[in-house]
Design a protein around this motif. Structure first.
Motif, PDB file in Angstrom:
ATOM      1  N   GLN A 157       0.840  -1.188   0.000  1.00 31.51           N
ATOM      2  CA  GLN A 157       0.000   0.000   0.000  1.00 31.51           C
ATOM      3  C   GLN A 157       0.880   1.245   0.000  1.00 31.51           C
ATOM      4  O   GLN A 157       0.682   2.168   0.775  1.00 31.51           O
ATOM      5  CB  GLN A 157      -0.921  -0.004   1.210  1.00 31.51           C
ATOM      6  N   ASP A 158       1.838   1.264  -0.891  1.00 33.43           N
ATOM      7  CA  ASP A 158       2.803   2.362  -0.896  1.00 33.43           C
ATOM      8  C   ASP A 158       2.398   3.517  -1.805  1.00 33.43           C
ATOM      9  O   ASP A 158       3.142   4.468  -1.972  1.00 33.43           O
ATOM     10  CB  ASP A 158       4.179   1.846  -1.288  1.00 33.43           C
ATOM     11  N   LYS A 159       1.221   3.422  -2.415  1.00 31.51           N
ATOM     12  CA  LYS A 159       0.671   4.481  -3.281  1.00 31.51           C
ATOM     13  C   LYS A 159       1.479   4.709  -4.556  1.00 31.51           C
ATOM     14  O   LYS A 159       1.246   5.670  -5.266  1.00 31.51           O
ATOM     15  CB  LYS A 159       0.528   5.815  -2.521  1.00 31.51           C
ATOM     16  N   ARG A 160       2.430   3.817  -4.841  1.00 29.36           N
ATOM     17  CA  ARG A 160       3.191   3.948  -6.087  1.00 29.36           C
ATOM     18  C   ARG A 160       2.406   3.308  -7.223  1.00 29.36           C
ATOM     19  O   ARG A 160       1.666   2.350  -7.031  1.00 29.36           O
ATOM     20  CB  ARG A 160       4.560   3.273  -5.942  1.00 29.36           C
ATOM     21  N   GLN A 161       2.569   3.839  -8.397  1.00 27.55           N
ATOM     22  CA  GLN A 161       1.862   3.329  -9.577  1.00 27.55           C
ATOM     23  C   GLN A 161       2.767   2.326 -10.288  1.00 27.55           C
ATOM     24  O   GLN A 161       3.873   2.668 -10.708  1.00 27.55           O
ATOM     25  CB  GLN A 161       1.482   4.485 -10.491  1.00 27.55           C
ATOM     26  N   TYR A 162       2.261   1.082 -10.428  1.00 28.60           N
ATOM     27  CA  TYR A 162       3.081   0.004 -10.948  1.00 28.60           C
ATOM     28  C   TYR A 162       2.720  -0.449 -12.354  1.00 28.60           C
ATOM     29  O   TYR A 162       3.599  -0.694 -13.169  1.00 28.60           O
ATOM     30  CB  TYR A 162       3.013  -1.208 -10.014  1.00 28.60           C
TER      31      TYR A 162
ATOM     32  N   THR B 221      -2.093   2.508  -8.856  1.00 23.86           N
ATOM     33  CA  THR B 221      -1.593   1.920  -7.611  1.00 23.86           C
ATOM     34  C   THR B 221      -2.217   0.541  -7.430  1.00 23.86           C
ATOM     35  O   THR B 221      -3.209   0.190  -8.094  1.00 23.86           O
ATOM     36  CB  THR B 221      -1.969   2.792  -6.393  1.00 23.86           C
ATOM     37  N   ASN B 222      -1.658  -0.231  -6.510  1.00 24.24           N
ATOM     38  CA  ASN B 222      -2.225  -1.554  -6.218  1.00 24.24           C
ATOM     39  C   ASN B 222      -3.678  -1.444  -5.772  1.00 24.24           C
ATOM     40  O   ASN B 222      -4.516  -2.251  -6.179  1.00 24.24           O
ATOM     41  CB  ASN B 222      -1.404  -2.251  -5.131  1.00 24.24           C
ATOM     42  N   GLU B 223      -3.980  -0.464  -4.954  1.00 25.07           N
ATOM     43  CA  GLU B 223      -5.346  -0.295  -4.472  1.00 25.07           C
ATOM     44  C   GLU B 223      -6.314  -0.021  -5.627  1.00 25.07           C
ATOM     45  O   GLU B 223      -7.416  -0.582  -5.671  1.00 25.07           O
ATOM     46  CB  GLU B 223      -5.436   0.858  -3.455  1.00 25.07           C
TER      47      GLU B 223
END
Length: 147
Positions: free
Chosen positions: A4-9, A25-27
């Protein structure tokens, strides 16, 4: 959720043809996947559950001249979507929802017959190396040997 690091993967493709999609992001990916899987379940529900006899193991691989219908039980169907949705919910930490979806697959029946059951050691001894009773979803390609 695992990260949940808010980075876009990765991108989540929603249009075709896809030339460029923004990364999420993962979310956001999980939210989009859950929404798509819920929509998919709703789209196939009336067809797949109207007559579930074709989902029984013996009917998934036998009895149909048309290969599409013969193997429909192994393709993305109502219960395959439920199983995938359970995995996504579990990844997201939504364990109650994951349990409900998984239980629906485990308890699925046609009449008094469970649709999915665990294969026994005897089944393997009798040549059932693919454990057909356990399969909820699979991919296949008739040209596998040539490609």
């Amino acid at each position: 959720m695992a990260m949940q690091d808010k980075r876009q993967y990765i991108p989540y493709v929603t249009t075709y043809p896809c030339t460029f999609q923004p990364y999420f992001t993962n979310e956001e990916i999980v939210e989009k996947a859950i929404a798509d899987l819920k929509k998919a379940k709703a789209l196939v529900e009336s067809y797949d559950l109207a007559n579930s006899n074709w989902l029984l193991t013996q009917n998934r691989i036998e009895g149909y001249a048309n290969l599409f219908f013969a193997y429909r039980g192994y393709r993305m169907n109502y219960y395959a979507i439920s199983a995938l949705l359970a995995r996504v919910y579990n990844y997201a930490g939504m364990h109650k929802e994951a349990f409900e979806e998984a239980t629906a697959v485990i308890d699925a029946k046609v009449g008094n017959n469970k649709i999915f059951s665990m294969s026994t050691a005897a089944a393997v001894s009798n040549g059932n190396m693919k454990l057909y009773d356990n399969v909820i979803f699979c991919l296949s390609n008739q040209n596998l040997w040539t490609i």
